[in-house]
Design an enzyme around this catalytic site. Sequence first.
Site, PDB file in Angstrom:
ATOM      1  N   LYS A  13       0.830  -1.210   0.000  1.00  0.00           N
ATOM      2  CA  LYS A  13       0.000   0.000   0.000  1.00  0.00           C
ATOM      3  C   LYS A  13       0.869   1.267   0.000  1.00  0.00           C
ATOM      4  CE  LYS A  13      -2.025  -1.165   3.894  1.00  0.00           C
ATOM      5  NZ  LYS A  13      -1.360  -2.463   4.189  1.00  0.00           N
ATOM      6  N   ARG A  87      -9.770   0.642   8.900  1.00  0.00           N
ATOM      7  CA  ARG A  87      -9.440  -0.735   9.231  1.00  0.00           C
ATOM      8  C   ARG A  87     -10.583  -1.443   9.949  1.00  0.00           C
ATOM      9  NH1 ARG A  87      -3.537   0.323   9.113  1.00  0.00           N
ATOM     10  NH2 ARG A  87      -2.344  -1.581   9.486  1.00  0.00           N
ATOM     11  N   ARG A 126      11.703  -5.289   5.168  1.00  0.00           N
ATOM     12  CA  ARG A 126      11.360  -3.890   4.868  1.00  0.00           C
ATOM     13  C   ARG A 126      12.231  -2.890   5.624  1.00  0.00           C
ATOM     14  NH1 ARG A 126       5.214  -1.907   5.409  1.00  0.00           N
ATOM     15  NH2 ARG A 126       5.366  -2.766   7.513  1.00  0.00           N
ATOM     16  N   ARG A 159      14.226   0.603  10.376  1.00  0.00           N
ATOM     17  CA  ARG A 159      13.368  -0.587  10.353  1.00  0.00           C
ATOM     18  C   ARG A 159      12.323  -0.407  11.428  1.00  0.00           C
ATOM     19  NH1 ARG A 159      15.247  -4.760   6.920  1.00  0.00           N
ATOM     20  NH2 ARG A 159      17.417  -4.357   6.424  1.00  0.00           N
ATOM     21  N   ARG A 171      -0.978  -8.713  13.581  1.00  0.00           N
ATOM     22  CA  ARG A 171      -1.496  -7.769  12.581  1.00  0.00           C
ATOM     23  C   ARG A 171      -2.335  -8.478  11.524  1.00  0.00           C
ATOM     24  NH1 ARG A 171       4.264  -5.579  11.523  1.00  0.00           N
ATOM     25  NH2 ARG A 171       3.523  -4.300   9.801  1.00  0.00           N
TER      26      ARG A 171
HETATM   27  P1  ADP Z   1       1.184  -1.910   7.804  1.00  0.00           P
HETATM   28  O1  ADP Z   1       2.348  -1.339   7.065  1.00  0.00           O
HETATM   29  O2  ADP Z   1       1.514  -3.118   8.579  1.00  0.00           O
HETATM   30  O3  ADP Z   1      -0.057  -2.069   6.982  1.00  0.00           O
HETATM   31  P2  ADP Z   1       0.558   0.594   9.232  1.00  0.00           P
HETATM   32  O4  ADP Z   1       1.778   1.387   9.118  1.00  0.00           O
HETATM   33  O5  ADP Z   1      -0.619   0.965   8.409  1.00  0.00           O
HETATM   34  O6  ADP Z   1       0.890  -0.952   9.044  1.00  0.00           O
HETATM   35  O7  ADP Z   1       0.079   0.558  10.764  1.00  0.00           O
HETATM   36  C1  ADP Z   1       0.974   0.259  11.815  1.00  0.00           C
HETATM   37  C2  ADP Z   1       0.182   0.091  13.114  1.00  0.00           C
HETATM   38  O8  ADP Z   1      -0.491   1.318  13.429  1.00  0.00           O
HETATM   39  C3  ADP Z   1      -0.915  -0.960  13.085  1.00  0.00           C
HETATM   40  O9  ADP Z   1      -0.440  -2.266  13.374  1.00  0.00           O
HETATM   41  C4  ADP Z   1      -1.868  -0.434  14.174  1.00  0.00           C
HETATM   42  O10 ADP Z   1      -1.347  -0.713  15.470  1.00  0.00           O
HETATM   43  C5  ADP Z   1      -1.789   1.070  13.971  1.00  0.00           C
HETATM   44  N1  ADP Z   1      -2.799   1.561  12.994  1.00  0.00           N
HETATM   45  C6  ADP Z   1      -2.541   2.156  11.794  1.00  0.00           C
HETATM   46  N2  ADP Z   1      -3.667   2.506  11.178  1.00  0.00           N
HETATM   47  C7  ADP Z   1      -4.689   2.128  11.996  1.00  0.00           C
HETATM   48  C8  ADP Z   1      -6.118   2.200  11.907  1.00  0.00           C
HETATM   49  N3  ADP Z   1      -6.727   2.739  10.833  1.00  0.00           N
HETATM   50  N4  ADP Z   1      -6.844   1.702  12.958  1.00  0.00           N
HETATM   51  C9  ADP Z   1      -6.242   1.183  14.044  1.00  0.00           C
HETATM   52  N5  ADP Z   1      -4.915   1.063  14.188  1.00  0.00           N
HETATM   53  C10 ADP Z   1      -4.127   1.533  13.174  1.00  0.00           C
HETATM   54  P1  ADP Z   2       2.208  -1.874   3.212  1.00  0.00           P
HETATM   55  O1  ADP Z   2       2.204  -0.365   3.177  1.00  0.00           O
HETATM   56  O2  ADP Z   2       0.995  -2.469   2.546  1.00  0.00           O
HETATM   57  O3  ADP Z   2       2.440  -2.442   4.568  1.00  0.00           O
HETATM   58  P2  ADP Z   2       4.795  -1.636   1.807  1.00  0.00           P
HETATM   59  O4  ADP Z   2       4.501  -0.788   0.624  1.00  0.00           O
HETATM   60  O5  ADP Z   2       5.507  -1.006   2.945  1.00  0.00           O
HETATM   61  O6  ADP Z   2       3.429  -2.363   2.307  1.00  0.00           O
HETATM   62  O7  ADP Z   2       5.607  -2.919   1.295  1.00  0.00           O
HETATM   63  C1  ADP Z   2       6.064  -3.919   2.191  1.00  0.00           C
HETATM   64  C2  ADP Z   2       7.436  -4.425   1.750  1.00  0.00           C
HETATM   65  O8  ADP Z   2       7.309  -5.146   0.511  1.00  0.00           O
HETATM   66  C3  ADP Z   2       8.455  -3.322   1.456  1.00  0.00           C
HETATM   67  O9  ADP Z   2       9.742  -3.796   1.834  1.00  0.00           O
HETATM   68  C4  ADP Z   2       8.363  -3.102  -0.063  1.00  0.00           C
HETATM   69  O10 ADP Z   2       9.592  -2.637  -0.615  1.00  0.00           O
HETATM   70  C5  ADP Z   2       8.033  -4.507  -0.555  1.00  0.00           C
HETATM   71  N1  ADP Z   2       7.147  -4.522  -1.720  1.00  0.00           N
HETATM   72  C6  ADP Z   2       6.094  -3.678  -1.982  1.00  0.00           C
HETATM   73  N2  ADP Z   2       5.478  -4.023  -3.133  1.00  0.00           N
HETATM   74  C7  ADP Z   2       6.134  -5.116  -3.612  1.00  0.00           C
HETATM   75  C8  ADP Z   2       5.972  -5.948  -4.790  1.00  0.00           C
HETATM   76  N3  ADP Z   2       4.980  -5.728  -5.670  1.00  0.00           N
HETATM   77  N4  ADP Z   2       6.836  -6.973  -4.947  1.00  0.00           N
HETATM   78  C9  ADP Z   2       7.823  -7.215  -4.049  1.00  0.00           C
HETATM   79  N5  ADP Z   2       8.041  -6.479  -2.932  1.00  0.00           N
HETATM   80  C10 ADP Z   2       7.206  -5.426  -2.713  1.00  0.00           C
END
Ligand code: ADP
Ligand code: ADP
Length: 230
Positions: A13, A87, A126, A159, A171
């Site tokens: 995302k 969410r 990541r 990280r 999660r």
């Molecule tokens: P990911 O990259 O794993 O999708 P995010 O960066 O979106 O995670 O979120 C990291 C953490 O922040 C989540 O595990 C949760 O604890 C909190 N969080 C983020 N967005 C929301 C939301 N819309 N509702 C509740 N908790 C959230």
């Molecule tokens: P989210 O925001 O949904 O948690 P991220 O965009 O942070 O996901 O991506 C999670 C990890 O996967 C990062 O290390 C990113 O560089 C990698 N990644 C994202 N898209 C792809 C893809 N299409 N193929 C392989 N690796 C990816």
Amino acid sequence: MNIILLGPPGAGKGTQARYLVEERGMVQLSTGDMLREAKDSGTQMGKVVADVMARGALVTDEIVIGLIREKLETVQASGFIFDGFPRTLAQADALADLLAAEGQKLDAVIEMRVDDAALVARITARSTCGACGEVYNDQTKPIPADGTCSSCGATAFKRRADDNEASLKTRLMEYYKQTSPLIGYYYAKGLLSRVDGLGDIGAVQAEMRAVLDGVAPKAHGAAQGIEPVA
Ligand code: ADP
Ligand code: ADP
Ligand code: ZN
């Protein structure tokens, strides 16, 4: 155009949101980023959410809805990308109300589909640029060999404390229990499209473009032929 990127942790995302910001001048609203900022700057709210986030549980609806409300009331944009929000169903209802209050609406929800097995590998590899937030991956998108961010040239990378297998398990469970019902919710509203998040980053980007340009058939068949409900 206002869109939601919906998908489990690691679906891509944040990565795709950054492309949309660059290409379309949209504004990314990531509740995860906002909560991490609050935590890093040591605000009262940051202290409250730190432990919840480290475990991988969800922060309360009240807190995240408040964060989004503040942005929608203060930021002017040609379009918002909601990344990691909503969410829960309560958050989804709140978003509809908040957008309506601003005379706006939601135009599309893109579900990014990825196998669970791929998520562990992605999340544990990541890292992000400490200056601009560019997202890297040890395997699929490594930091350039000279150690500088390809987007801004900075040399410090971070990280996330919650990018470990134990937290990811929580999660993922939260995603299936609380967030995945939103797929049906937005399907019923006629807003849902899906992209295959398993392709490489460029392929996913191309699919996203196609969906947003309205070239790809909406919702890839599944939702075709049903009328959106209000
Ligand atoms: P990911 O990259 O794993 O999708 P995010 O960066 O979106 O995670 O979120 C990291 C953490 O922040 C989540 O595990 C949760 O604890 C909190 N969080 C983020 N967005 C929301 C939301 N819309 N509702 C509740 N908790 C959230
Ligand atoms: P989210 O925001 O949904 O948690 P991220 O965009 O942070 O996901 O991506 C999670 C990890 O996967 C990062 O290390 C990113 O560089 C990698 N990644 C994202 N898209 C792809 C893809 N299409 N193929 C392989 N690796 C990816
Ligand atoms: Zn950078």
